[in-house]
Motif scaffolding. Structure first.
Motif, PDB file in Angstrom:
ATOM      1  N   GLU A 175      74.771 -25.302  35.157  1.00 42.33           N
ATOM      2  CA  GLU A 175      74.214 -25.915  33.958  1.00 42.33           C
ATOM      3  C   GLU A 175      72.712 -26.093  34.087  1.00 42.33           C
TER       4      GLU A 175
ATOM      5  N   TRP B  65      71.081 -28.531  26.139  1.00 37.89           N
ATOM      6  CA  TRP B  65      71.818 -28.399  27.393  1.00 37.89           C
ATOM      7  C   TRP B  65      72.664 -27.139  27.340  1.00 37.89           C
TER       8      TRP B  65
ATOM      9  N   ARG C 140      74.574 -33.025  27.090  1.00 49.22           N
ATOM     10  CA  ARG C 140      75.457 -32.530  28.154  1.00 49.22           C
ATOM     11  C   ARG C 140      76.922 -32.713  27.766  1.00 49.22           C
TER      12      ARG C 140
END
Length: 624
Positions: A241, A338, A399
């Protein structure tokens, strides 16, 4: 811009490079082994050249054949992708000597960063903090064990060459060191042709943070922020990520500045990744992040950086290789939202993550997320290459939003009869500790029971759907809808109403007005897909779905592969769980253990043998 590029790779990265090259008007040439003759990257390229048999060491790792293909097709440049020869300085130099453009860093930079021990020494001189450990040239096993004892356990043994988790072992106790070293060296030699290792102190709550860097021939070096790749299994990344959760402004400044210094120290050009290990026990602190290694190539996880920066990193590579300056200056590169990526592997989590090979009778991935893949429905997963068959990439404003979207995408995966880790990925993404943003590299091991539940019966709805489809088929029902409803009882006195409608080869089932999974007829199997996992009824045997099985007192190979170590001899007494034989498949070693205490009656395989799935390797006589 260069006019044509040969892609010295295969699978999803070859397809990924072709996509950008085509948009830029660059002609593409693919290379392929006999096993990949029908692969998508061969069809997508403007031209394709056969370079050898299936094993990589006879095709994708043979530099002369790739150079010959480039010459025969008039390629102007070679892009190595990642893996194979991408970090081979000799190959890079050979490309340049042949008058071709190398889409990568200078060979000198590859050499400087290619060996982890030398790279760490160089980074120390450049003022980049490194993890404590042993980087010496003395590779005597006794010396290595003494150094490990002095560092203090746990330690990490790492091959000085290569990456991707190959040639890497965590050692918890001194008595386990020798066996781990032997296995590590053998795997390193097989993967990189170099069995030298270094020893590092193992950080107990490690976070894997890496920084994407780019440099051009005009002296510019920039970073494109950081990624977090802490969710790993056997040192291989599973979820990546960007940005890193919990990253403070001070920690980001420290790690990105160190990454740029590292790139400048080797006069870097092109795409590279500086990998750091951080002590996550008290959050990300600027003074508790250490240099680990540099990957002198594009990374598997580069799409998450593309998502949060809005840049095409393959395009950047091609422009830099063409002599152009970087498209953006440092203050023009922004980070928005994100992004997350999940690696879809052909493997069976319930069977110890053993590789799964075979035909892809069904290969359906969600259409509303980015998919990078190099396989397709009707193709085949072979035992010759890495088991990663696709990447699912998403982005979101937060996120939590990205995690929810990626979990949903993983649950929508439909692959059969090859096993995948899609359901496992969804459980990782749904886990509270992952969602908290504090997961470290031990996350999967700590939560193994929740993430990889014991094999259980398929959901009742899946069983019912498949059973009803079987009945429908036997009755000759196909496209005509079934009218009415059927009442029956499951687990209680209240009747449950099931409505059924057949459409072609699919049975749609509704239970109490709630849609149940569809059952699909695939070959002779009735299959229902639930939360990323395939539940087959009457399906054929699937490669890689068994763990070193036992048949009549014998240990069977769970997958096609090559025997790399025979650890026992005929007549030897063995204990339950004792390692017997090691099989290599998909570039990873799998050690099979004794299912019972007994005596080795016969060792039926030898080191170097190619074995098939289900082949009897060691015959045991049980001791009462």
């Amino acid at each position: 811009m260069i006019e044509s590029v040969l892609i010295a790779n295969r699978g999803e990265i070859a397809c990924r490079i072709i996509k950008t090259a085509r948009r830029l008007g660059v002609r593409t040439i693919a290379v392929y082994s006999e096993a990949d003759a029908g692969a998508p990257h061969v069809r997508l390229a403007d031209e394709a050249v056969l370079i050898g048999p299936a094993p990589a060491r006879e095709s994708y790792l043979v530099a002369d054949r790739i150079l010959a293909a480039a010459k025969a097709t008039g390629a102007a440049a070679i892009h190595p992708g990642y893996g194979f020869l991408s970090e081979n300085a000799q190959f890079a130099q050979a490309v340049i000597d042949a008058g071709l453009v190398w889409v990568g860093p200078p060979p000198s930079a590859i050499l400087a960063m290619g060996l982890k021990d030398a790279a760490k020494a160089l980074m120390q001189k450049a003022g980049v903090p490194v993890t404590p450990g042993y980087l010496g040239q003395d590779q005597d096993p006794e010396r290595l064990r003494r150094e490990a004892d002095a560092i203090g356990y746990p330690v990490l043994i790492k091959a000085v060459a290569g990456g991707g988790g190959k040639g890497m072992r965590k050692v918890e106790r001194g008595e386990d060191f020798d066996a781990a070293l032997t296995s590590c060296r053998r795997e390193a030699a097989a993967s990189f042709g170099d069995d030298r290792v270094l020893i590092e102190k193992y950080i107990t709550r490690p976070r894997h943070i890496e920084v994407q860097v780019f440099a051009d021939r005009h002296g510019q070096v920039v970073h494109l922020f950081e990624r977090d790749c802490s969710v790993q299994r056997r040192h291989q990344k599973v979820i990546e990520e960007a940005p890193a959760p919990g990253m403070t402004q001070a920690a980001r400044a420290a790690v990105t500045e160190a990454a740029v210094r590292a790139a400048r120290a080797v006069n870097y050009e092109g795409a590279g990744t500086i990998e750091f290990i951080a002590d996550g026990s008290e959050g990300l602190q600027p003074d508790r992040i250490w240099f680990m290694e540099m990957n002198t190539r594009l990374q598997v996880e580069h799409p998450v950086t593309e998502k949060v920066t809005g840049q095409d990193l393959v395009e950047w590579q091609l422009r830099v290789a063409s002599g152009e300056p970087l498209p953006l200056k440092q203050d023009e590169i922004t980070l928005t939202g994100w992004a997350m990526e999940a690696r879809l592997y052909a493997e069976s989590p319930e069977a110890g993550f053993l590789p799964s090979t075979g035909p892809l009778r069904r290969f359906r991935l969600p259409h509303d997320v980015r998919i990078d893949t190099g396989v397709e429905e009707g193709g085949e997963v072979t035992p010759f290459y890495d088991p990663m068959i696709a990447k699912l990439i998403v982005s979101g404003p937060t996120r939590q939003a990205a995690a929810r979207r990626l979990a949903k995408a993983c649950r929508a995966v439909e692959v059969y009869p090859v096993k995948t880790n899609a359901g496992f990925l969804a459980r990782v993404l749904d886990h509270p500790d992952f969602l908290s943003g504090t997961a470290d590299t031990g996350f999967i091991e700590r939560h193994a029971e929740a993430l990889v539940p014991a094999a259980a019966a398929p959901p009742a709805a899946a069983q019912q759907a498949a059973a009803r489809l079987r009945v429908a088929r036997s009755a000759g029902v196909s496209a005509d809808p079934w009218r009415g409803a059927v009442g029956f009882r499951i687990g209680g006195p209240r009747p449950i109403v099931v409505a059924l409608k057949a459409r072609d080869e699919i049975l749609q089932v509704t239970i109490d007005d709630q849609p149940a999974p569809e059952a699909v007829l695939i070959d002779d199997a009735y299959v229902a897909f639930v939360d990323g996992e395939a539940h087959g009824f009457g399906e054929p045997r699937v490669s890689g779905a068994l763990d070193g099985g036992v048949a009549g007192g014998g240990v069977l190979s769970p997958m096609p592969g090559k025997v790399v170590a025979l650890l026992v001899e005929a007549g030897a007494s063995v204990e339950l769980g004792q390692p017997l034989i090691t099989v290599e498949a998909m570039k990873m070693e799998h050690t099979l253990t004794a299912p019972v205490a007994g005596v080795v009656a016969e060792a039926l395989a030898r080191v170097g043998d190619q074995v098939t799935e289900g082949q009897l390797l060691v015959r045991l006589e049980k001791v009462d």
